[in-house]
Design an enzyme around this catalytic site. Sequence first.
Site, PDB file in Angstrom:
ATOM      1  N   ALA A  25      -7.600  10.111  -8.884  1.00  0.00           N
ATOM      2  CA  ALA A  25      -7.503   8.780  -8.288  1.00  0.00           C
ATOM      3  C   ALA A  25      -8.479   8.683  -7.115  1.00  0.00           C
ATOM      4  O   ALA A  25      -8.458   9.514  -6.210  1.00  0.00           O
ATOM      5  CB  ALA A  25      -6.082   8.507  -7.816  1.00  0.00           C
ATOM      6  N   SER A  26      -9.336   7.667  -7.133  1.00  0.00           N
ATOM      7  CA  SER A  26     -10.303   7.540  -6.037  1.00  0.00           C
ATOM      8  C   SER A  26      -9.764   6.646  -4.921  1.00  0.00           C
ATOM      9  O   SER A  26     -10.263   6.668  -3.807  1.00  0.00           O
ATOM     10  CB  SER A  26     -11.641   7.014  -6.558  1.00  0.00           C
ATOM     11  OG  SER A  26     -11.436   5.912  -7.403  1.00  0.00           O
ATOM     12  N   HIS A  29       4.492   7.307 -33.861  1.00  0.00           N
ATOM     13  CA  HIS A  29       5.575   6.911 -32.975  1.00  0.00           C
ATOM     14  C   HIS A  29       4.998   6.949 -31.554  1.00  0.00           C
ATOM     15  O   HIS A  29       4.600   8.013 -31.082  1.00  0.00           O
ATOM     16  CB  HIS A  29       6.686   7.953 -33.166  1.00  0.00           C
ATOM     17  CG  HIS A  29       8.025   7.610 -32.632  1.00  0.00           C
ATOM     18  ND1 HIS A  29       9.168   7.662 -33.414  1.00  0.00           N
ATOM     19  CD2 HIS A  29       8.432   7.267 -31.405  1.00  0.00           C
ATOM     20  CE1 HIS A  29      10.223   7.361 -32.678  1.00  0.00           C
ATOM     21  NE2 HIS A  29       9.808   7.115 -31.445  1.00  0.00           N
ATOM     22  N   HIS A  44      -2.152   2.372  -8.728  1.00  0.00           N
ATOM     23  CA  HIS A  44      -2.771   1.568  -9.795  1.00  0.00           C
ATOM     24  C   HIS A  44      -2.835   2.361 -11.087  1.00  0.00           C
ATOM     25  O   HIS A  44      -2.762   3.589 -11.068  1.00  0.00           O
ATOM     26  CB  HIS A  44      -4.180   1.125  -9.388  1.00  0.00           C
ATOM     27  CG  HIS A  44      -5.151   2.258  -9.220  1.00  0.00           C
ATOM     28  ND1 HIS A  44      -5.175   3.056  -8.091  1.00  0.00           N
ATOM     29  CD2 HIS A  44      -6.111   2.751 -10.034  1.00  0.00           C
ATOM     30  CE1 HIS A  44      -6.116   3.974  -8.216  1.00  0.00           C
ATOM     31  NE2 HIS A  44      -6.701   3.818  -9.399  1.00  0.00           N
ATOM     32  N   CYS A  80       9.246  10.531 -40.033  1.00  0.00           N
ATOM     33  CA  CYS A  80       8.347  10.552 -38.888  1.00  0.00           C
ATOM     34  C   CYS A  80       8.594  11.828 -38.099  1.00  0.00           C
ATOM     35  O   CYS A  80       9.736  12.169 -37.796  1.00  0.00           O
ATOM     36  CB  CYS A  80       8.599   9.313 -38.026  1.00  0.00           C
ATOM     37  SG  CYS A  80       8.001   9.458 -36.338  1.00  0.00           S
ATOM     38  N   HIS A 129       0.803  -1.217   0.000  1.00  0.00           N
ATOM     39  CA  HIS A 129       0.000   0.000   0.000  1.00  0.00           C
ATOM     40  C   HIS A 129       0.843   1.278   0.000  1.00  0.00           C
ATOM     41  O   HIS A 129       0.455   2.298  -0.565  1.00  0.00           O
ATOM     42  CB  HIS A 129      -0.934  -0.008   1.217  1.00  0.00           C
ATOM     43  CG  HIS A 129      -1.999   1.032   1.150  1.00  0.00           C
ATOM     44  ND1 HIS A 129      -3.243   0.786   0.627  1.00  0.00           N
ATOM     45  CD2 HIS A 129      -1.991   2.341   1.507  1.00  0.00           C
ATOM     46  CE1 HIS A 129      -3.962   1.895   0.685  1.00  0.00           C
ATOM     47  NE2 HIS A 129      -3.218   2.850   1.215  1.00  0.00           N
ATOM     48  N   CYS A 142      10.439  11.183 -34.791  1.00  0.00           N
ATOM     49  CA  CYS A 142      11.869  10.933 -35.008  1.00  0.00           C
ATOM     50  C   CYS A 142      12.586  12.263 -35.266  1.00  0.00           C
ATOM     51  O   CYS A 142      13.685  12.496 -34.767  1.00  0.00           O
ATOM     52  CB  CYS A 142      12.088   9.982 -36.185  1.00  0.00           C
ATOM     53  SG  CYS A 142      11.599   8.285 -35.855  1.00  0.00           S
TER      54      CYS A 142
HETATM   55 ZN    ZN Z   1      -3.901  -0.772  -0.330  1.00  0.00          ZN
HETATM   56 ZN    ZN Z   2       9.380   7.834 -35.458  1.00  0.00          ZN
END
Ligand code: ZN
Ligand code: ZN
Length: 337
Positions: A160-161, A293, A166, A196, A113, A199
């Site tokens: 996040a609740s 990408h 997670h 790209c 936790h 890139c």
């Molecule tokens: Zn926990």
């Molecule tokens: Zn790329």
Amino acid sequence: MPELRKDPITGRWVIIATDRAKRPTDFVREKVEIHGSGFCPFCAGNEAKTPPEILAYRKNGGLPNTAGWSLRVVANKFPALGIEGTLNRQGEGLYDKMNGIGAHEVIIETPEHQLTLATLHPRGVEDVLWAYRDRILDLKKDRRFKYILIFKNHGEAAGASLEHTHSQLIALPVVPKRVREEVDSAKEYYNFKERCIFCDIIRQEVEDGVRLIAENQGFIALSPYAPRFPFEMWIIPKTHQSAFEESQKHEFEQLAAMLKDMLTRLDKVLDSPAYNYVIHTSPFPEVSNDHYHWHLEIMPKLTKVAGFEWGTGFYINPTPPEESTKFLREALVPATT
Ligand code: ZN
Ligand code: ZN
């Protein structure tokens, strides 16, 4: 003088407020702290309190839905979309609709936790990436789905609740607009230049160095030229790869190291802020290609999206990316792997 900057991929303009540039200490925010008080359905021993597991890593064996796991994937108890049924696309006059088919899963990154993705062992972070891949490869077989978004909400301010670390996954029957825009613009650039755009960005950013936060063998982390949010960062594979799930073992090792490193720097520079991250990867019908990408976008939750942003799609960012890069680079976190 504030500056208007255009993101070369999406064409989105942002306002970089250079005059009142905000340093890390200028942001009013709540530090993400893990209290561990009260009941937690994601802790080891409470497996019966979540929907049954879809996937679990158990190095020493053991029965499903019992303790002994190092990572666990379960269906979201309050899913945004439902997995059952056939996809039914309909018109309603000029409007379009379909039933809410999709998958919504939760990746419980560790049974501990008190840990966060920044403090988890590098091998544990790598396992999280493997779980993303395993779930994508499995859900991809379902022809109803066109896209899977992997995302993480860390801290209450980021949505996040539960405080137990997670990530989440949502499989969608359509390609979301944000992703569609990125893919289409990248394709347009490719058609024009036969290169790209990601890139090209990597090449230029490595050469310039002003927005380059860190680099390892396989990945770079940079502050984008036109970030929507202060301290926004992108992690990008250095060699062209359109789909996240096609990454190999050594790439996941390097990505895990880079992700852990960036989140550790973020905690250090901004005193453990809430954040979101998303993985943008190629949609299913066009998984392997030369124009898109894949990358991971990290967005610390430091500012509020308000009327101007909603009304225009412009974002006002009070910290120039060149400044945030300096702070993140100088966080001087020792190498973690
Ligand atoms: Zn926990
Ligand atoms: Zn790329």
